[in-house]
Design a protein around this motif. Structure first.
Motif, short mmCIF file in Angstrom:
data_model
loop_
_atom_site.label_atom_id
_atom_site.label_comp_id
_atom_site.label_asym_id
_atom_site.label_seq_id
_atom_site.Cartn_x
_atom_site.Cartn_y
_atom_site.Cartn_z
N TYR A 1 0.94 -1.14 -0.13
CA TYR A 1 -0.08 -0.02 0.14
C TYR A 1 0.88 1.42 0.04
O TYR A 1 1.74 1.36 0.83
CB TYR A 1 -0.88 0.00 1.06
CG TYR A 1 -1.55 1.31 1.18
CD1 TYR A 1 -2.85 1.50 0.44
CD2 TYR A 1 -1.50 2.27 2.32
CE1 TYR A 1 -3.68 2.89 0.73
CE2 TYR A 1 -2.33 3.27 2.59
CZ TYR A 1 -3.33 3.68 1.69
OH TYR A 1 -3.97 4.82 1.82
N MET B 1 -5.49 -1.90 4.34
CA MET B 1 -5.77 -3.38 4.12
C MET B 1 -6.50 -3.37 2.80
O MET B 1 -6.26 -4.45 1.94
CB MET B 1 -6.57 -4.08 5.02
CG MET B 1 -5.84 -4.31 6.44
SD MET B 1 -6.90 -5.15 7.77
CE MET B 1 -8.39 -4.54 7.81
N SER C 1 -4.23 -2.59 -0.41
CA SER C 1 -3.22 -3.45 -0.87
C SER C 1 -4.01 -4.55 -1.57
O SER C 1 -3.72 -5.17 -2.43
CB SER C 1 -2.40 -3.92 0.28
OG SER C 1 -3.27 -4.25 1.48
N LEU C 2 -5.15 -5.02 -0.84
CA LEU C 2 -5.87 -5.98 -1.23
C LEU C 2 -6.61 -5.71 -2.67
O LEU C 2 -6.43 -6.67 -3.65
CB LEU C 2 -7.06 -6.50 -0.42
CG LEU C 2 -6.65 -7.42 0.62
CD1 LEU C 2 -7.40 -7.56 1.85
CD2 LEU C 2 -5.98 -8.69 0.52
N VAL D 1 -4.34 -12.57 8.96
CA VAL D 1 -4.16 -11.02 9.14
C VAL D 1 -3.26 -10.86 10.36
O VAL D 1 -3.77 -11.33 11.66
CB VAL D 1 -5.47 -9.91 9.29
CG1 VAL D 1 -5.24 -8.80 9.50
CG2 VAL D 1 -6.36 -10.07 8.03
N SER E 1 -9.56 -9.26 10.29
CA SER E 1 -9.89 -10.33 9.34
C SER E 1 -11.32 -10.28 9.12
O SER E 1 -11.88 -10.68 7.95
CB SER E 1 -9.44 -11.73 9.86
OG SER E 1 -10.15 -12.06 11.08
N ILE F 1 -12.09 -7.71 6.37
CA ILE F 1 -12.06 -8.21 5.16
C ILE F 1 -12.88 -8.95 4.45
O ILE F 1 -13.53 -9.06 3.46
CB ILE F 1 -10.51 -8.65 5.05
CG1 ILE F 1 -9.50 -7.79 5.66
CG2 ILE F 1 -10.13 -9.33 3.78
CD1 ILE F 1 -8.07 -8.19 5.53
N VAL G 1 -2.48 -10.77 5.12
CA VAL G 1 -2.49 -9.25 5.16
C VAL G 1 -1.54 -8.77 6.39
O VAL G 1 -1.58 -9.16 7.45
CB VAL G 1 -3.71 -8.49 5.26
CG1 VAL G 1 -3.66 -7.11 5.41
CG2 VAL G 1 -4.56 -9.13 3.93
N THR H 1 0.06 -5.65 8.59
CA THR H 1 -0.14 -4.19 8.69
C THR H 1 0.13 -3.69 10.31
O THR H 1 0.41 -4.43 10.97
CB THR H 1 -1.38 -3.42 8.11
OG1 THR H 1 -1.29 -2.08 8.18
CG2 THR H 1 -2.60 -4.12 9.15
N ALA I 1 -0.31 -7.31 1.07
CA ALA I 1 -1.40 -8.36 0.99
C ALA I 1 -0.36 -9.41 0.08
O ALA I 1 0.12 -9.01 -0.90
CB ALA I 1 -2.40 -8.07 0.38
N SER J 1 5.05 -5.05 7.43
CA SER J 1 5.16 -5.29 6.01
C SER J 1 6.50 -4.72 5.24
O SER J 1 6.56 -4.70 3.99
CB SER J 1 4.08 -4.34 5.47
OG SER J 1 4.13 -2.96 5.95
#
Length: 511
Positions: A115, A185, A188-189, A208, A220, A223, A268, A270, A298, A447
């Motif tokens: 990200y 999140m 990046s996804l 996550v 999670s 998401i 993921v 972060t 991610a 990350s």
């Protein structure tokens, strides 16, 4: 008891050594030793081939000399031992079947995305210090301490802070923290799903990790709700595991992919800054304010054999080391309240020494898995000589440059990177990705190793067969490693975080 600010600051400072002038004989001796060691490495690596060639030559020379009677006699002996032969063949078939059924399934990394926050969230030093002063929480000594840390941290002028920390006064609310988490999140996804054309419904495993922000429902679950993932998804939320949690998440996903067949796992990684900013004046607790910045990544993994051709990397090893049984190691990165009941994370003055010990324990396990036999024998003989004969010699540090082509060392701070460069005897090129990631994005916690891998790809350095070592440190205290092998010449994916700035890197970082 309050920790010494001077000692803490010293742990973060970089030790710059002036290059020493060497006379010509010393230089020639160093070059000669280098080539002697290189020759030894090649000899041990190809030792089996060297012995096999004379054996094959002998067989080829002797084979034409066998008479028909000799060949007939060998055939009769084979017939008389047919039962033995069948038994051996049956055991071989059985053993081969068991091996292929029980061996670990290969895990492939299809792609990953990092990200990059919007430009208005950049926090150059002047803006950072102005905001810190206007907040009204810090005294003059604390402000000066933060200024020194920024100047010596290795961070650049383009790192990012969350929206809440740009406000005067700051507004670190639960709502703002959720917004930061969602931006990182989902950002990046979205890139990951777009680059891989992966249908979110095909994801069977979700992991996550975020150390300091653990809301209810979990990250999670956020998401799952956003992308409408399927109801039988295996989802996990890892908290409180520090900057090394990204490797832990990869390890958990790998283990899950050994159990669940033909599926995808998304990891993921972060960290959340909004609710974890320190507003007090304890200097060991002010360091995270200066180092940590917004970021996340991610990653999509697969255990499908058909994905081998399109995968970027294959996961070879994950090695985790936990030093939490030692009290100093347990408390060296510690979230607590100061004397005024303001919450922050204390970085102990013993952090660098503890990280060095954790690294030593980790590479002791990792070494036999990745090092060539030449280095393993060298290390073994040195150890024997030291233990049995009390030889006065320094411990031999294996040359990990023979095992890995690229190094992604957690960009925790300038001091951490410099310490690993010295301990592992690496070259500046090997630390380039880590230093440039720290400069451009700051410490993005778990990350950061993915921003570094993206940097290596963007530079066009990742070739088929190259091995990558990702290594990260985290509270607890932990040192974790993951090893990847490139399945092809890897090009950077679309929307790389380095897409618009890779040409100006590397840059020289002032001491």
């Amino acid at each position: 008891m309050q920790r010494s600010p001077t000692a803490t600051l010293t742990a973060m400072e970089v030790q710059i050594q002036n290059p020493q002038t060497r006379i010509l004989p010393d230089f020639l001796q160093t070059v000669n030793l280098k080539y002697v060691k290189l020759g030894y490495h090649y000899l041990m690596t190809h030792l089996f081939t060297i012995f096999l060639i004379p054996l094959m030559t002998l067989i080829l020379v002797q084979a034409p000399r066998l008479s028909p009677d000799d060949i007939h006699g060998l055939w009769l002996q084979l017939q008389y031992n047919m039962v033995t032969l069948m038994v051996c063949l049956s055991f071989s078939v059985f053993g081969t079947t068991v091996y292929f059924m029980t061996r670990p399934k290969p895990v492939y990394l299809l792609d990953f995305a990092c990200y990059r926050p919007p430009s208005h969230l950049k926090a150059p030093f002047d803006k950072f210090m102005t905001r810190s002063r206007l907040m009204g929480y810090f005294n003059e000594s604390s402000l000066e301490f933060q200024r020194k840390i920024l100047e010596r941290s290795g961070l650049g002028e383009e790192t990012y802070l969350p929206e809440a920390m740009h406000c005067i006064p700051p507004c670190p609310s639960m709502v703002a923290a959720r917004e930061e988490a969602q931006q990182v999140m989902f950002g990046s996804l979205d890139i990951l799903f777009k680059n891989t054309n992966l249908n979110p419904k095909d994801i069977g495993i979700l992991v996550v990790n975020c150390s300091l922000f653990n809301p209810t429902p979990s990250l999670s679950a956020m998401i799952v709700n956003k992308y409408k993932l399927r109801g039988n998804i295996k989802s996990y939320n890892l908290g409180g595991m520090g900057c090394s949690a990204g490797v832990i998440a990869i390890n958990l996903a790998k283990d899950m992919l050994q159990v669940h067949r033909k599926t995808y796992a998304v990891v993921v990684s972060t960290e959340n800054i909004t609710q974890n900013w320190y507003f007090g004046n304890e200097k060991p607790m002010l360091i995270p304010n200066c180092l940590f910045r917004v970021g996340g990544a991610a990653v999509v993994l697969s255990n499908k054999g058909g994905d081998k051709r399109r995968a970027k990397y294959k996961l070879l090893h994950v090695v985790r080391t936990h030093c939490g049984a030692d009290e100093k190691a347990f408390r060296c990165v510690y979230q607590e309240q100061d004397r005024t009941e303001k919450t922050g994370v204390t970085l102990s003055k013993d952090l660098m020494a503890i990280a060095g010990g954790a690294l030593k324990a980790n590479i002791t396990t990792l070494g036999p898995l990745v090092l060539p036999i030449s280095e393993q024998l060298f290390f073994f003989f040195t150890l024997v000589a030291k233990k049995l004969f009390s030889a006065k010699m320094k411990p031999y540090i294996p040359d990990f440059k023979l095992a890995f082509n690229h190094f992604c060392i957690h960009a925790g701070g300038r001091g951490v990177i410099d310490e690993l460069e010295k301990n592992l005897q690496l070259l500046p090129l090997h630390l380039e990705a880590s230093r440039m990631t720290l400069h451009r994005f700051g410490n993005t916690s778990s990350s950061s190793i993915w921003y570094e891998l993206a940097y290596t790809e963007s530079k066009g350095r990742m070739k088929k067969g190259n091995r990558v070592w990702q290594i990260a440190f985290g509270s607890g205290f932990k040192c974790n490693s993951s090893v990847w092998e490139a399945m092809r010449d890897v090009k950077p994916s679309a929307n790389s975080p380095w897409e618009d700035c890779i040409d100006k890197y590397p840059i020289k970082i002032m001491a």
